[in-house]
Design an enzyme around this catalytic site. Structure first.
Site, mmCIF file in Angstrom:
data_model
loop_
_atom_site.group_PDB
_atom_site.id
_atom_site.type_symbol
_atom_site.label_atom_id
_atom_site.label_comp_id
_atom_site.label_asym_id
_atom_site.label_seq_id
_atom_site.Cartn_x
_atom_site.Cartn_y
_atom_site.Cartn_z
ATOM 1 N N ALA A 1 0.931 -1.172 -0.138
ATOM 2 C CA ALA A 1 -0.142 -0.168 -0.054
ATOM 3 C C ALA A 1 0.773 1.195 -0.054
ATOM 4 C CB ALA A 1 -0.785 -0.074 1.305
ATOM 5 N N HIS B 1 -7.039 1.034 -3.071
ATOM 6 C CA HIS B 1 -7.314 0.054 -1.945
ATOM 7 C C HIS B 1 -8.615 0.491 -1.474
ATOM 8 C CE1 HIS B 1 -6.561 -2.155 1.490
ATOM 9 N NE2 HIS B 1 -5.309 -1.999 1.706
ATOM 10 N N TYR C 1 -9.464 0.803 5.548
ATOM 11 C CA TYR C 1 -8.774 1.971 5.153
ATOM 12 C C TYR C 1 -9.970 2.951 4.714
ATOM 13 C CZ TYR C 1 -4.791 -0.492 6.612
ATOM 14 O OH TYR C 1 -3.859 -1.259 7.505
ATOM 15 N N ARG D 1 -12.711 -16.058 5.061
ATOM 16 C CA ARG D 1 -11.950 -16.663 6.335
ATOM 17 C C ARG D 1 -10.565 -15.981 6.719
ATOM 18 N NH1 ARG D 1 -10.484 -20.485 1.534
ATOM 19 N NH2 ARG D 1 -9.015 -19.158 0.479
ATOM 20 N N GLY E 1 -6.690 -14.223 0.287
ATOM 21 C CA GLY E 1 -6.810 -14.837 1.804
ATOM 22 C C GLY E 1 -6.797 -16.428 1.944
ATOM 23 N N GLY F 1 0.223 -14.003 -0.492
ATOM 24 C CA GLY F 1 0.890 -12.941 0.341
ATOM 25 C C GLY F 1 2.264 -13.654 1.064
HETATM 26 C C1 PHB Z 1 -1.046 -3.254 7.733
HETATM 27 O O1 PHB Z 1 0.023 -2.203 7.675
HETATM 28 O O2 PHB Z 1 -1.027 -3.934 8.790
HETATM 29 C C2 PHB Z 1 -1.663 -3.447 6.445
HETATM 30 C C3 PHB Z 1 -1.582 -2.558 5.562
HETATM 31 C C4 PHB Z 1 -2.494 -2.713 4.522
HETATM 32 C C5 PHB Z 1 -3.257 -3.689 4.341
HETATM 33 C C6 PHB Z 1 -3.561 -4.555 5.303
HETATM 34 C C7 PHB Z 1 -2.671 -4.507 6.527
HETATM 35 O O3 PHB Z 1 -4.379 -3.671 3.370
#
Ligand code: PHB
Length: 413
Positions: free
Chosen positions: A75, A191, A196, A287, A340, A362
């Site tokens: 992000a 995002h 957020y 989940r 996820g 991820g």
């Molecule tokens: C986080 O910094 O924990 C974080 C950042 C972006 C996301 C989810 C978690 O989409």
């Protein structure tokens, strides 16, 4: 004579749908495994609130690039006060753009593609991270608990955004998208998830506004849809995606009826004119939770359906699933990226069922710089180290030092 070649650690996936080519907008991709947007906090600080992608980040994204593969960045702040998080990049200064250009060059050199995830954190950034500025949100309701800098969110409650402030952020998203393209990105992901700013407008436990941006689901979707339009107008809809998380609890969001509210949003996305319609929606399975484990999350979600009334009844009948959203979007040829808790075992069945166009991973991408090759060939996977997800000392630890195959140890996925 016994073979010197050891058998695969698991069934190679190279002949499965995961390794079939597909098209995303104007891009031809060679496999359906996408690197998730992952906050890693490895930027270098240039000035207060201005972090620059580091040399290590050039190496990290370059390591994980693959021919015809797609990566989503961590992000990235659209403007100076979008987050204030330490170590998190932005796309608003010239130095940031120059550094990102080195990242995108490293990915392109390997034949890969990369989209920049654009965020504004809204109430998730306390005033202490914003030079004392009041955080912006849909309402004045703070997150419960403590922020990243150890302060109570309730000590600096957010300010409900004025229509002028909303218009400014809509414009900032468009400008950030344009700059991302200038830095060599192949597209951007808005995002709209994980609690957020845009998600704070979508979820009805946070958005208690009574103006044109709150109340009805139509009004709650207005700001995110304006952002989609602004970004599509800035760079062309063929390279715009959006991330959504209807079942999100992170950052204290909890919608009363995610099934029908996000179905409405997907219908709206699907009926946008072509030049304002994103090419993909990236969504998070029910989940998955940033904090709760899988069982705790599903238990918490099913407690929704134990209430009384029409909404609770509908939730009990439908359950919690991304599939209805994907079906709505696919009618408009909007691609669906599912994220996820995907693994080498559950990725292919999801694609084979026709319930997603690509799978986003991820944690496995964190630990395996050569993940597509490992999954294709059934090579053992490195285990990930949670303790180094959000920064480490030295910063390369748990970041660029995971071994390429051969190396590492086999783990259960
Ligand atoms: C986080 O910094 O924990 C974080 C950042 C972006 C996301 C989810 C978690 O989409």
């Amino acid at each position: 004579m016994p073979s010197a070649i050891s058998p695969p650690a698991f069934t190679p996936l190279k002949d499965t749908v995961l390794f079939e080519p597909w098209k995303l907008g104007n891009i031809s991709l060679e496999h359906k495994l996408v690197q998730a947007p992952l906050t890693r906090m490895r930027c270098v600080k240039n000035a207060e609130g201005i972090n620059i992608p580091s040399d290590l980040m050039v190496e990290y994204y370059g390591q994980r690039a693959s021919k015809g593969g797609l990566q989503l960045t961590e992000a990235t702040d659209i403007s100076r006060y979008a987050s204030g998080y330490p170590g998190v990049p932005g796309v608003f200064s010239d130095e940031q753009l120059a550094a990102w250009k080195r990242v995108t060059d490293a990915v392109h050199a390997k034949g890969g593609y990369i989209f920049c995830q654009l965020w504004h954190t809204g109430r998730a950034s306390p005033a202490g991270l914003l030079d004392g500025k009041t955080p912006l949100s849909a309402s004045n309701i703070p997150i419960s608990g403590k922020a990243l800098n150890g302060t109570d969110f309730s000590a600096t409650p957010p300010k409900p955004m004025t229509e002028e402030e909303i218009a400014e952020v809509v414009s900032d998203f468009g400008k950030a998208a344009r700059r991302a393209i200038d830095a060599g990105f192949d597209g951007v992901e808005i995002h709209g998830a994980n609690g957020y700013l845009l998600d704070q407008f979508l979820h009805d436990n946070v958005n208690v506004r009574t103006d044109a941006y709150g109340g009805s689901v139509e009004n709650r979707c207005r700001f995110p849809l304006q952002v989609v339009r602004s970004v599509c107008e800035a760079i062309g809809s063929h390279r715009v995606g959006i991330r959504l998380s209807p079942y999100n609890y992170f950052q204290d969001t909890k919608d009363s009826d995610p099934n029908s509210h996000w179905a409405y949003l997907c219908e709206r996305l699907a009926t946008l004119p072509h030049d304002h319609r994103p090419v993909y929606v990236h969504s998070v399975e029910p989940r998955f939770d940033e904090v709760l484990d899988e069982k705790a999350k599903m238990d918490a979600l099913s407690a929704y359906g134990s209430g009384k009334g029409v909404e609770a009844e509908a939730t009990r009948k439908i359950g919690h699933s991304l599939v209805p959203f994907q079906k709505i979007l696919s009618r408009a040829e909007i691609k669906f990226l599912a994220a996820g808790a995907y693994t080498r075992d559950n990725a292919v069945p999801k694609l084979e069922a026709g319930d997603a166009d690509a799978i986003v991973m991820g944690r496995w991408f964190i630990a395996n710089p050569d993940l597509p090759k490992r999954l294709a060939e059934g090579l053992p996977l490195n285990q990930y180290d949670r303790g180094t997800f959000y920064g480490a000392s030295p910063p390369e630890k748990g970041y660029t030092d995971y071994p390429f195959f051969p190396g590492g140890t086999e783990v259960a996925a």
